[in-house]
Design a protein around this motif. Structure first.
Motif, PDB file in Angstrom:
ATOM      1  N   THR A  72     -23.279  45.851 -42.804  1.00 57.28           N
ATOM      2  CA  THR A  72     -23.752  47.106 -42.218  1.00 57.28           C
ATOM      3  C   THR A  72     -25.183  46.942 -41.726  1.00 57.28           C
ATOM      4  N   GLY A 115     -14.936  48.348 -43.655  1.00 56.60           N
ATOM      5  CA  GLY A 115     -16.020  49.254 -44.005  1.00 56.60           C
ATOM      6  C   GLY A 115     -17.103  48.678 -44.873  1.00 56.60           C
ATOM      7  N   SER A 172      -7.076  50.735 -46.813  1.00 53.99           N
ATOM      8  CA  SER A 172      -8.481  50.434 -47.029  1.00 53.99           C
ATOM      9  C   SER A 172      -9.269  51.719 -46.857  1.00 53.99           C
ATOM     10  N   MET A 173     -10.550  51.606 -46.508  1.00 52.69           N
ATOM     11  CA  MET A 173     -11.393  52.770 -46.232  1.00 52.69           C
ATOM     12  C   MET A 173     -12.368  52.411 -45.126  1.00 52.69           C
ATOM     13  N   SER A 227     -17.437  46.296 -49.834  1.00 46.41           N
ATOM     14  CA  SER A 227     -16.779  46.938 -50.974  1.00 46.41           C
ATOM     15  C   SER A 227     -15.439  47.566 -50.622  1.00 46.41           C
ATOM     16  N   MET A 228     -14.947  47.351 -49.401  1.00 52.99           N
ATOM     17  CA  MET A 228     -13.677  47.925 -48.978  1.00 52.99           C
ATOM     18  C   MET A 228     -12.558  46.878 -49.025  1.00 52.99           C
ATOM     19  N   GLY A 256     -20.163  56.581 -46.209  1.00 54.66           N
ATOM     20  CA  GLY A 256     -19.027  55.900 -46.816  1.00 54.66           C
ATOM     21  C   GLY A 256     -18.011  56.841 -47.418  1.00 54.66           C
ATOM     22  N   SER A 298     -16.185  48.138 -57.003  1.00 53.45           N
ATOM     23  CA  SER A 298     -16.206  47.521 -55.679  1.00 53.45           C
ATOM     24  C   SER A 298     -15.977  46.022 -55.778  1.00 53.45           C
ATOM     25  N   GLU A 326     -25.311  47.649 -47.896  1.00 50.59           N
ATOM     26  CA  GLU A 326     -23.924  47.192 -47.881  1.00 50.59           C
ATOM     27  C   GLU A 326     -23.762  46.003 -46.938  1.00 50.59           C
ATOM     28  N   GLY A 329     -15.489  53.378 -45.010  1.00 50.31           N
ATOM     29  CA  GLY A 329     -16.767  53.063 -45.632  1.00 50.31           C
ATOM     30  C   GLY A 329     -17.939  53.283 -44.700  1.00 50.31           C
ATOM     31  N   SER A 330     -18.786  52.298 -44.594  1.00 45.98           N
ATOM     32  CA  SER A 330     -19.955  52.362 -43.716  1.00 45.98           C
ATOM     33  C   SER A 330     -19.654  51.838 -42.323  1.00 45.98           C
TER      34      SER A 330
END
Length: 522
Positions: free
Chosen positions: A100, A296, A322-323, A299-300, A68, A405, A97, A325-326
């Protein structure tokens, strides 16, 4: 707009690295793993390379953590203080997460790939003890990992004087209790030490310097260690041929929600989010349009459709707002209520908060209460700005990232779909109907809602991902006699069969309000 990687995802149908043999039903056995070149990287490292050369290989590949944060792996190893021993290597296999489900597939189907990467990492940093911190619910993964560890000991890849060298390495699996907070690395280490899983104050507890038992610890995600296996075995170029300069390699992408072909795909970093949704996900369900995507994991920040053309890598998703992440890509179409979506996400974080710090312990329930009020038609005009004010008070003030998050989906939902919040308040109801707010069940407890969904799901006889029936993990989609359709060779269904799906609902019932698709990505 940066140009995405020219390498077409279609050329990676069979998986170039981590998923190369993922569909081989015998790949979890060491005999088949050895037939496919397994442990060649370990032999190469112990006989031809020094630990510093292994680190240099990983640095040349510019491998960044796949959990992440995308922190450069070789740099993390370099932060371990010299001359301080013993050292430890820990694999974060908690994978808690929402959205995921990639590491689980590797551990169940190709566990020796992970083991080899962990042994190589231990050799590189000078550690002799490795732990795999595994989520409690992953029963098959635990069985496969312990079986693989026993096979590795029997073949001389673990234990004393491995392959005739002076390198010793032992390995064990530690099963956590299924707490989301233990995906945070310092909380994971506390749990590994037998303590209550809560985050540590940093500094000084940066794991590379003071980790397990306050000793130097290399702690990374399962996917990260698996990439080490291929980088050492085949050289850094096998990794850098994919992706973009600043973010090379491939990424396991977990695609779930309102798409025609949900699954886990290995794709080159840098392809656009739109290509993932349409070329690999098959586009929206019939008669629907894409409305929002979480790129992601839960939490994104949530992205609207006008952000779909950005490259799907660390820099690209940050530029989009955004990101990565996972890489748990959760897709929502125009049937989704964004107020309800934000509410469900916040309720998850509320449930998983460890309660150590006040902003998270008090802020998450407060956000959840207001969102529930708006969704149930009892919202007030000032509630929207109140939500943003609470987010501001929590931002940067929580002990770890869990509390921060929780505010991410609220902020992004209001930023892009504020009109839906205002419509809920103005009309005194959810405009998306009883699929999101059932007036007859507003007084139900969470347990009652969970039980009702478990019973309904058993009656459905299939997984709850839209457009998908129940399939065993790994089953191909749409093909006959085991022949996959285009784009599915390197992928398999993210949802499990009825038994696993029911367990997911029972464990995380409050999340199952988005048409029940959300739980299948856990």
């Amino acid at each position: 707009m940066p140009v995405v990687n020219k390498e077409s995802a279609a050329r990676m149908n069979d998986g170039p690295l981590l998923f190369r043999y993922i569909n081989d039903p015998e790949q979890y056995r060491i005999t088949r793993y050895l037939q496919h070149g397994g442990y060649a990287g370990l032999r190469k490292a112990l006989k031809e390379m020094t630990p510093a050369q292994v680190v240099e290989y990983v640095a040349q590949a510019n491998l960044r953590g796949r959990g992440g944060a995308f922190f450069p792996t070789a740099r993390k190893w370099g932060l371990m203080p010299p001359g301080v021993f013993p050292r430890y290597v820990v694999a974060n296999a908690d994978e808690s997460e929402p959205g995921t489900c990639k590491d689980r597939q590797i551990m169940e189907r190709d566990p020796h790939q992970l083991l080899e990467g962990l042994i190589l990492s231990a050799y590189a940093v000078g550690a002799e003890q490795v732990y795999i911190y595994l989520r409690w619910e992953f029963e098959l993964a635990a069985e496969r990992l312990w079986g693989a560890i026993r096979e590795a000991y029997d073949h001389g890849f673990l234990g004393q004087r491995i392959l005739g060298s002076n390198f010793n390495c032992d390995m064990a699996v530690h099963r956590g209790a299924g707490a989301y907070i233990c995906g945070e690395e310092t909380a994971l280490l506390d749990s590994l030490e037998g303590k209550r899983g809560q985050p540590r104050l940093r500094p000084p507890y940066f794991p590379a310097a003071k980790g397990y038992l306050s000793m130097p610890t290399a702690l990374s995600n399962v996917e990260t260690y698996c990439n080490v296996t291929h980088i050492v075995r085949e050289g850094p170029q096998v990794f850098t041929q994919f992706g973009r300069e600043k973010c090379p390699g491939t990424k396991l992408v977990c695609l779930s929600g309102h798409v025609r072909q949900p699954g886990v795909y290995e794709l080159p970093l840098g392809v656009s989010l739109r290509e993932i949704l349409y070329e690999w996900g098959g586009g929206p369900l019939e008669g629907r349009q894409f409305k929002a995507v979480i790129p992601g994991g839960a939490s994104m920040p949530i992205l609207p459709p006008d952000k779909f053309d950005y490259p799907f890598d660390f820099e690209g998703m940050v530029e989009a707002g955004s990101m990565i992440g996972s890489a748990g890509v959760i897709v929502m179409d125009d049937s989704t209520c964004m107020v309800g979506a934000a509410m469900n996400l916040v309720r998850f974080f509320e449930h998983e908060s460890c309660g150590k710090c006040t902003p998270c312990r008090e802020g998450c329930p407060w956000l959840s209460q207001i969102l529930r009020r708006i969704e149930h038609g009892q919202g007030r005009p000032k509630d929207i700005d109140l939500l943003l004010a609470i987010c501001q008070q929590m931002d940067g003030k929580c002990f770890c990232l869990l509390g921060e998050s929780a505010l991410v989906p609220v902020r992004s939902a209001i930023q892009h779909w504020r009109h839906e919040f205002e419509q809920h308040v103005a009309e005194g109801r959810c405009p998306f109907g009883d699929g999101h707010t059932d007036p007859g069940t507003r007084g139900d407890t969470d347990e009652a809602r969970v039980q009702r969904r478990v019973v309904a799901r058993r009656g459905m006889g299939g997984g709850a991902v839209p457009g998908g029936g129940c399939r065993q993990p790994g089953a191909h989609r749409g093909g006959s006699a085991g022949q996959p359709e285009r784009g599915t060779g390197a992928a398999f269904h993210a949802a499990a069969c009825d038994r696993d799906a029911d367990r997911a609902v029972a464990r995380d019932g409050p999340l199952c309000r988005l048409g029940s698709w959300f739980s299948d990505a856990l």
